[in-house]
Design a protein around this motif. Structure first.
Motif, PDB file in Angstrom:
ATOM      1  N   PHE A 163       0.839  -1.192   0.000  1.00 36.19           N
ATOM      2  CA  PHE A 163       0.000   0.000   0.000  1.00 36.19           C
ATOM      3  C   PHE A 163       0.881   1.251   0.000  1.00 36.19           C
ATOM      4  CE2 PHE A 163      -2.803  -3.228   1.764  1.00 36.19           C
ATOM      5  CZ  PHE A 163      -3.976  -2.978   1.070  1.00 36.19           C
ATOM      6  N   SER A 164       0.395   2.284  -0.662  1.00 37.77           N
ATOM      7  CA  SER A 164       1.111   3.550  -0.704  1.00 37.77           C
ATOM      8  C   SER A 164       0.119   4.697  -0.555  1.00 37.77           C
ATOM      9  CB  SER A 164       1.895   3.700  -2.019  1.00 37.77           C
ATOM     10  OG  SER A 164       1.007   3.782  -3.126  1.00 37.77           O
ATOM     11  N   LEU A 171      -0.850   9.062   6.778  1.00 40.28           N
ATOM     12  CA  LEU A 171      -1.265   7.689   7.015  1.00 40.28           C
ATOM     13  C   LEU A 171      -0.176   6.702   6.615  1.00 40.28           C
ATOM     14  CD1 LEU A 171      -4.928   7.916   5.694  1.00 40.28           C
ATOM     15  CD2 LEU A 171      -4.162   7.981   8.060  1.00 40.28           C
ATOM     16  N   LEU A 172      -0.286   5.508   7.161  1.00 36.44           N
ATOM     17  CA  LEU A 172       0.643   4.423   6.871  1.00 36.44           C
ATOM     18  C   LEU A 172      -0.086   3.103   7.042  1.00 36.44           C
ATOM     19  CD1 LEU A 172       3.590   3.526   6.260  1.00 36.44           C
ATOM     20  CD2 LEU A 172       3.948   3.438   8.747  1.00 36.44           C
ATOM     21  N   ARG A 173       0.101   2.208   6.076  1.00 39.11           N
ATOM     22  CA  ARG A 173      -0.515   0.885   6.156  1.00 39.11           C
ATOM     23  C   ARG A 173       0.517  -0.156   5.743  1.00 39.11           C
ATOM     24  NH1 ARG A 173      -5.143  -1.943   6.287  1.00 39.11           N
ATOM     25  NH2 ARG A 173      -6.358  -0.047   6.626  1.00 39.11           N
ATOM     26  N   GLU A 174       0.732  -1.135   6.604  1.00 42.87           N
ATOM     27  CA  GLU A 174       1.683  -2.201   6.312  1.00 42.87           C
ATOM     28  C   GLU A 174       0.984  -3.351   5.603  1.00 42.87           C
ATOM     29  OE1 GLU A 174       3.428  -3.324   9.983  1.00 42.87           O
ATOM     30  OE2 GLU A 174       4.497  -1.422  10.270  1.00 42.87           O
ATOM     31  N   GLY A 175       1.796  -4.218   5.030  1.00 41.76           N
ATOM     32  CA  GLY A 175       1.252  -5.397   4.377  1.00 41.76           C
ATOM     33  C   GLY A 175       0.950  -5.167   2.911  1.00 41.76           C
ATOM     34  N   GLU A 176       0.391  -6.202   2.292  1.00 41.94           N
ATOM     35  CA  GLU A 176       0.058  -6.175   0.882  1.00 41.94           C
ATOM     36  C   GLU A 176      -1.441  -6.335   0.691  1.00 41.94           C
ATOM     37  OE1 GLU A 176       2.253  -9.120  -1.177  1.00 41.94           O
ATOM     38  OE2 GLU A 176       4.206  -8.190  -0.793  1.00 41.94           O
ATOM     39  N   PHE A 206      -8.776  -5.303  -1.264  1.00 42.60           N
ATOM     40  CA  PHE A 206      -8.804  -6.247  -0.154  1.00 42.60           C
ATOM     41  C   PHE A 206      -7.395  -6.415   0.411  1.00 42.60           C
ATOM     42  CE2 PHE A 206     -12.370  -7.859  -2.809  1.00 42.60           C
ATOM     43  CZ  PHE A 206     -13.404  -7.647  -1.888  1.00 42.60           C
ATOM     44  N   THR A 207      -7.348  -6.765   1.691  1.00 39.30           N
ATOM     45  CA  THR A 207      -6.100  -7.124   2.346  1.00 39.30           C
ATOM     46  C   THR A 207      -6.386  -8.260   3.319  1.00 39.30           C
ATOM     47  OG1 THR A 207      -4.176  -6.257   3.536  1.00 39.30           O
ATOM     48  CG2 THR A 207      -6.334  -5.491   4.265  1.00 39.30           C
ATOM     49  N   TYR A 208      -5.364  -8.677   4.058  1.00 39.26           N
ATOM     50  CA  TYR A 208      -5.502  -9.820   4.957  1.00 39.26           C
ATOM     51  C   TYR A 208      -6.414  -9.484   6.142  1.00 39.26           C
ATOM     52  CZ  TYR A 208      -1.578 -11.995   2.517  1.00 39.26           C
ATOM     53  OH  TYR A 208      -0.760 -12.543   1.559  1.00 39.26           O
ATOM     54  N   GLN A 256       2.156  -3.776  -8.612  1.00 37.47           N
ATOM     55  CA  GLN A 256       2.475  -2.372  -8.407  1.00 37.47           C
ATOM     56  C   GLN A 256       1.892  -1.915  -7.076  1.00 37.47           C
ATOM     57  OE1 GLN A 256       0.559  -0.428 -11.724  1.00 37.47           O
ATOM     58  NE2 GLN A 256      -1.482  -0.593 -10.816  1.00 37.47           N
ATOM     59  N   PRO A 257       2.394  -0.798  -6.525  1.00 42.67           N
ATOM     60  CA  PRO A 257       1.838  -0.289  -5.257  1.00 42.67           C
ATOM     61  C   PRO A 257       0.366   0.062  -5.408  1.00 42.67           C
ATOM     62  CG  PRO A 257       3.963   0.736  -5.731  1.00 42.67           C
ATOM     63  CD  PRO A 257       3.576  -0.027  -6.968  1.00 42.67           C
ATOM     64  N   ILE A 258      -0.390  -0.200  -4.365  1.00 40.44           N
ATOM     65  CA  ILE A 258      -1.816   0.129  -4.333  1.00 40.44           C
ATOM     66  C   ILE A 258      -1.967   1.460  -3.607  1.00 40.44           C
ATOM     67  CG2 ILE A 258      -4.082  -0.599  -3.530  1.00 40.44           C
ATOM     68  CD1 ILE A 258      -3.138  -3.465  -3.727  1.00 40.44           C
TER      69      ILE A 258
END
Length: 287
Positions: A163-164, A171-176, A206-208, A256-258
């Motif tokens: 995520f970007s 903001l900041l979001r970890e993971g894919e 969607f994410t985990y 690619q980054p989301i």
């Protein structure tokens, strides 16, 4: 896109309705009869390092138990982990699938949707022969509240990656995650970008789910990569069976980054920290 095609993407409000196998253990071959000296295991090395640092092994093991117990306590608050809850959800949603329109259910997934304001929402996702069904299910009342139907022959692009956010975003979001597009020619309007409740976006992300490490069963249900691969195969079959006039038939997969176009995100920060988008046991309120 004509008016008849847009009908397929409307949200349907519903009334109340009544494991992967464990990894194989790898065998280790011991050296022949005492010719070579056994190397210390990583655990022994960690113990030696801890002793050199002056940390007793008992203290380290106690700390690990506390961390594990805290994680288990947090996971138990999710209603989806209650025995039989997920099976009941699959049964309830499966009864609502229109076989003439959607076809047969191929797979069921437990995902966390991330909207355009970075808000997380618990979702049950079904891949059928002809449709992608995104379901809002109440795991407390055991009721399917809403279904969004996306025809698979309209899915034209799938992107996956980290995520970007914009440069000036806080903001900041970890993971894919994975993002599914079904109308590459339509861009969100200015009013939709600044409306946290807008639902007319031509894509979904969607994410985990947070419970993906609770057990082998939920690890399989929440695996985003497997979901992406099965969705691609199902969409390609739908394109071949029911091509859409005026659209390029096929699915483009991009790594690619989301990007999420959110800057301050105070509402999403409060909501995500307190898991307001999930069915969660929140304790007693009041005296």
């Amino acid at each position: 896109m004509t008016e008849a095609e847009e009908v397929g993407f409307k949200t349907v409000e519903l009334e109340h309705q009544g494991e992967s196998p464990a990894p194989e253990s790898s065998a280790q071959i011991s050296p022949p009869g005492g010719q070579e000296e056994a190397e210390p295991s990583p655990t022994d090395q960690a113990d030696q390092t801890g002793e050199e640092a002056g940390v007793p092994p008992d203290a380290r093991s106690t700390g690990n138990r506390w961390v594990s117990a805290l994680d288990q306590f947090k996971l138990k608050r999710f209603f989806v982990l209650r025995p039989g809850t997920m099976n009941q959800a699959i049964e309830d949603i499966g009864a609502l699938v229109d076989k003439e329109v959607d076809g047969t259910v191929q797979s069921v997934w437990l995902m966390a949707e991330v909207d355009h304001w970075n808000n997380e929402k618990e979702r049950v996702v079904l891949i059928t022969d002809n449709s992608l069904l995104i379901c809002k299910y109440d795991f407390m009342m055991l009721n399917c509240e809403q279904i969004q139907r996306i025809p698979l022959n309209f899915v034209d692009r799938i992107s996956h990656g980290v995520f970007s956010f914009p440069k000036r975003s806080l903001l900041l979001r970890e993971g894919e995650g994975v993002r599914i597009f079904w109308d590459r020619l339509r861009e969100p309007s200015f009013s939709s970008r600044w409306n946290p409740f807008a639902t007319d976006y031509p894509f979904i992300t969607f994410t985990y789910h947070p419970v993906r490490n609770a057990s082998d069963k939920f690890t399989t249900l929440c695996e985003v990569q497997n979901f992406r691969e099965q969705l691609k195969e199902a969409a390609q079959k739908a394109h071949a069976a029911k091509p859409v006039p005026g659209k390029a038939n096929g699915v483009l997969v991009l790594h690619q980054p989301i990007e999420i176009e959110a800057y301050v995100g105070l509402m999403s920060f409060i909501g995500n920290q307190n898991k307001l988008g999930y069915c969660l046991a929140r304790g007693n309120i009041g005296f």
